[in-house]
Design an enzyme around this catalytic site. Structure first.
Site, mmCIF file in Angstrom:
data_model
loop_
_atom_site.group_PDB
_atom_site.id
_atom_site.type_symbol
_atom_site.label_atom_id
_atom_site.label_comp_id
_atom_site.label_asym_id
_atom_site.label_seq_id
_atom_site.Cartn_x
_atom_site.Cartn_y
_atom_site.Cartn_z
ATOM 1 N N TYR A 36 0.873 -1.273 0.029
ATOM 2 C CA TYR A 36 -0.018 0.152 0.006
ATOM 3 C C TYR A 36 0.675 1.489 0.001
ATOM 4 C CZ TYR A 36 -3.800 2.934 1.255
ATOM 5 O OH TYR A 36 -4.821 4.124 1.206
ATOM 6 N N PHE A 52 -8.880 8.580 9.342
ATOM 7 C CA PHE A 52 -10.169 9.048 9.008
ATOM 8 C C PHE A 52 -10.795 7.881 9.155
ATOM 9 C CE2 PHE A 52 -8.073 12.646 7.264
ATOM 10 C CZ PHE A 52 -8.981 13.606 7.351
#
Length: 226
Positions: free
Chosen positions: A132, A165
């Site tokens: 990632y 988030f």
């Protein structure tokens, strides 16, 4: 800005949906959502989704703002996943971002904006984020050369670099993060809200001097390595 046309790629479950809401209600612009046919949203139940390979100037006329939020993740160490998994993450996050930008450039006429979404893993990847982090660092590195290449076309390129988030992506990473005020050592002592990401995107659209910039949206939060 009510006549502007924005094209956004995302699954409409977190930051992407927040951008749609803010752009429609705050900027009063037209928004086109681009995602896989299987995507759906309770906020836009009758949405007609468009595949990237079908994008043509005949379909849209011109695009003023392109927000590239589409992303998938993999939370496994290098000995836990196959090379095919690596290729899939790179293909969607890195190649997909680049491919969409190439499709958007012919649709952008003058004084346009490209906003890509990276992630703080590009700078501070944690254990299990090798793939990632690689895919997201590539997006960060695109900003400068793209901004220089597209300057003559009056196209700006900016990156938003969020950290934790409260979105579906965080839950996919299986990172145990509390959202209880006071459990964080730094202000603002909580997870980010998707609308705060969208607010940054709105600022980029409204400020013509922002170009070749990576805006970290993380309140100085630094997660442990595992």
């Amino acid at each position: 800005m009510k006549d502007l046309v924005t094209l956004l790629t995302d699954d409409l479950l977190g930051t992407g949906l927040a951008c749609v809401k803010r752009f429609v209600h705050q900027l009063h612009v037209h928004v086109i959502i681009c995602d896989l046919p299987s995507a759906c949203s309770s906020y836009i139940p009758c949405l007609s989704l468009i595949l990237p390979t079908h994008l043509t100037q005949k379909d849209f006329g011109c695009i003023d703002v392109f927000v590239n939020c589409a992303s998938i993740t993999l939370s496994q160490q290098i000995f836990e996943h196959s090379f095919e998994n690596f290729n899939r993450i790179i293909d969607v996050n890195t190649n997909g971002t680049y491919n969409m930008i190439q499709h958007m450039i012919p649709l952008m006429v003058n004084n346009e904006i490209i906003i890509n979404m990276s992630y703080v893993a590009a700078f501070e990847g944690r254990r299990g984020q090798t793939v990632y982090a690689t895919s997201k660092e590539a997006i960060v590195k695109m900003a400068r050369p793209l901004a220089e290449e597209l300057a003559s076309m009056n196209i700006c390129v900016c990156d938003i670099v969020p950290d934790v988030f409260d979105t579906s992506l965080l839950r996919e990473l299986h990172v145990k993060v509390s959202n209880i005020p006071g459990d964080f050592s730094l202000f603002s002592a909580r997870l980010g809200d998707s609308d705060e990401f969208a607010q940054v995107a709105q600022t980029i659209v409204e400020n013509p001097l922002l170009n070749d910039i990576n805006i970290r949206v993380d309140a100085l939060l630094r997660m442990p390595s595992k």
